[in-house]
Design a protein around this motif. Structure first.
Motif, short mmCIF file in Angstrom:
data_model
loop_
_atom_site.label_atom_id
_atom_site.label_comp_id
_atom_site.label_asym_id
_atom_site.label_seq_id
_atom_site.Cartn_x
_atom_site.Cartn_y
_atom_site.Cartn_z
N ALA A 111 0.81 -1.22 0.00
CA ALA A 111 0.00 0.00 0.00
C ALA A 111 0.84 1.27 0.00
O ALA A 111 0.55 2.21 -0.75
N ASP A 112 1.87 1.35 0.82
CA ASP A 112 2.66 2.57 0.92
C ASP A 112 3.38 2.87 -0.40
O ASP A 112 3.37 4.01 -0.87
N ARG A 168 2.56 1.77 -3.35
CA ARG A 168 1.54 2.04 -4.36
C ARG A 168 1.06 3.49 -4.28
O ARG A 168 1.00 4.20 -5.30
N ARG A 169 0.77 3.95 -3.09
CA ARG A 169 0.26 5.31 -2.94
C ARG A 169 1.31 6.37 -3.23
O ARG A 169 1.01 7.42 -3.79
N PHE A 197 1.36 6.61 -6.93
CA PHE A 197 0.17 7.29 -7.44
C PHE A 197 0.23 8.79 -7.19
O PHE A 197 -0.26 9.59 -8.01
N GLU A 198 0.81 9.20 -6.08
CA GLU A 198 0.98 10.63 -5.82
C GLU A 198 1.90 11.27 -6.86
O GLU A 198 1.65 12.38 -7.33
N GLU A 233 -9.22 -1.84 -3.29
CA GLU A 233 -8.21 -0.92 -2.77
C GLU A 233 -7.52 -0.17 -3.90
O GLU A 233 -7.25 1.04 -3.80
N ARG A 280 -9.89 2.53 -5.28
CA ARG A 280 -9.98 3.69 -4.40
C ARG A 280 -8.73 4.55 -4.51
O ARG A 280 -8.83 5.79 -4.61
N ASP A 281 -7.56 3.94 -4.52
CA ASP A 281 -6.32 4.72 -4.58
C ASP A 281 -6.13 5.40 -5.94
O ASP A 281 -5.61 6.52 -6.01
N ASP A 325 -8.62 8.40 -5.55
CA ASP A 325 -8.37 9.39 -4.50
C ASP A 325 -6.93 9.89 -4.47
O ASP A 325 -6.69 11.05 -4.12
N VAL A 326 -5.97 9.01 -4.79
CA VAL A 326 -4.56 9.38 -4.68
C VAL A 326 -3.97 9.76 -6.04
O VAL A 326 -3.38 10.84 -6.20
N TYR A 332 -16.27 3.30 -5.63
CA TYR A 332 -14.93 3.88 -5.51
C TYR A 332 -14.76 5.13 -6.37
O TYR A 332 -13.66 5.67 -6.48
#
Length: 284
Positions: free
Chosen positions: A141-142, A144-145, A148-149, A175, A178-179, A182-183, A230
């Protein structure tokens, strides 16, 4: 039946599909040209095609998927996509083979070993646009986000997840959805999608043993509506079957199935159309 599966890991499916792209590229009436595919697929990819039941004859869905996605990618870029986030990119050479603007930013994301192999094979080849290679496990997750940022910093963003989602669990896909919304703040998401009807077809096919090391999980009953919670809505859906007829790359005996569909209720025809396809989602 005691021979080992030709696919040892889900990453081997990239070698397999790439040889299908090579086969299409070598036809005089080719739908697309990928001059790198034979090299990228290599001997391992060719061995997989030979080992799969009717391996060459079942190339058509992958060829259709590639051709349709090419069309949609070019259209989204023309409509303003500034960054392409290509997830589980495998051996996708679109930045080298498509007519893309030099200003486009393309993030080629896959597991580190696959990224390393791709870069080695493409040494000396110049892409049409700016390409950044990212070795990452999207299940983390970390990481990946953070990726994406970075993608969101230069939007609008087009996401490609060709050949990825069916190997993830519904929870993992949720997940990711959503990312990406949102991200990454992606505007478009291009994907291939199968229904439970496709799952049953695969389970009844002769491919079950060959795919034992590449387990498939994601065949949502609700289709693209799965992604609505999502923040995504379906913008376009192209049936693999319908597009195969349009592109003249269908299964042998397609005329019989076309005739049969005329005798079926409308709901059954629509279920068949939605069995497998290419979907473009847009963020809401």
């Amino acid at each position: 039946m005691n021979e080992p599966s030709p696919i040892r890991h889900v990453s081997d499916t990239a070698l397999w599909v790439t040889i299908y792209r090579a086969m299409e590229s070598e036809r005089p009436d080719r739908l697309f040209s990928d001059p790198y595919a034979r090299r990228l697929g290599g001997e391992r990819g060719e061995a997989i095609v030979r080992a799969m039941p009717k391996g060459a004859a079942t190339a058509w869905p992958m060829i259709v998927r590639t051709a349709v996605m090419d069309e949609i990618v070019l259209r989204c870029v023309a409509d303003g996509a500034a960054t392409v986030l290509n997830l589980a990119a495998g051996l996708d050479a679109r930045p080298w083979r498509l007519d893309l603007p030099s200003s486009l930013r393309w993030l080629h994301v896959d597991m580190p070993d696959m990224v390393r192999y791709f870069r080695e094979q493409m040494t000396g080849e110049a892409p049409r646009c700016e390409v950044e290679f990212v070795g990452a496990d999207l299940r983390e997750a970390d990481a990946r986000r953070a990726l994406f940022e970075r993608a969101a910093a230069h939007g609008p963003v087009l996401v490609i997840s060709e050949g990825l989602l069916l190997y993830l669990t519904p929870a993992d896909v949720g997940e990711l959805a959503r990312d990406l919304h949102d991200v990454a703040r992606a505007r478009w998401w291009l994907m291939d999608l199968g229904s439970p009807r496709l799952r049953k077809f695969i389970e009844r096919s002769r491919w079950t043993r060959q795919l034992e090391h590449a387990s498939m999980h994601f065949f949502p009953e609700e289709g693209t509506a799965f992604f609505a919670p999502y923040g995504w809505r379906e913008s376009e859906f192209r049936s693999t079957w319908g597009e195969s007829l349009r592109l003249k790359r269908s299964v042998r005996g397609a005329w019989f199935f076309k005739l049969l569909s005329r005798l079926q209720p409308a709901a059954q025809v629509e279920a068949g159309r939605r069995m497998s396809g290419i979907a473009l989602l847009e963020s809401r």
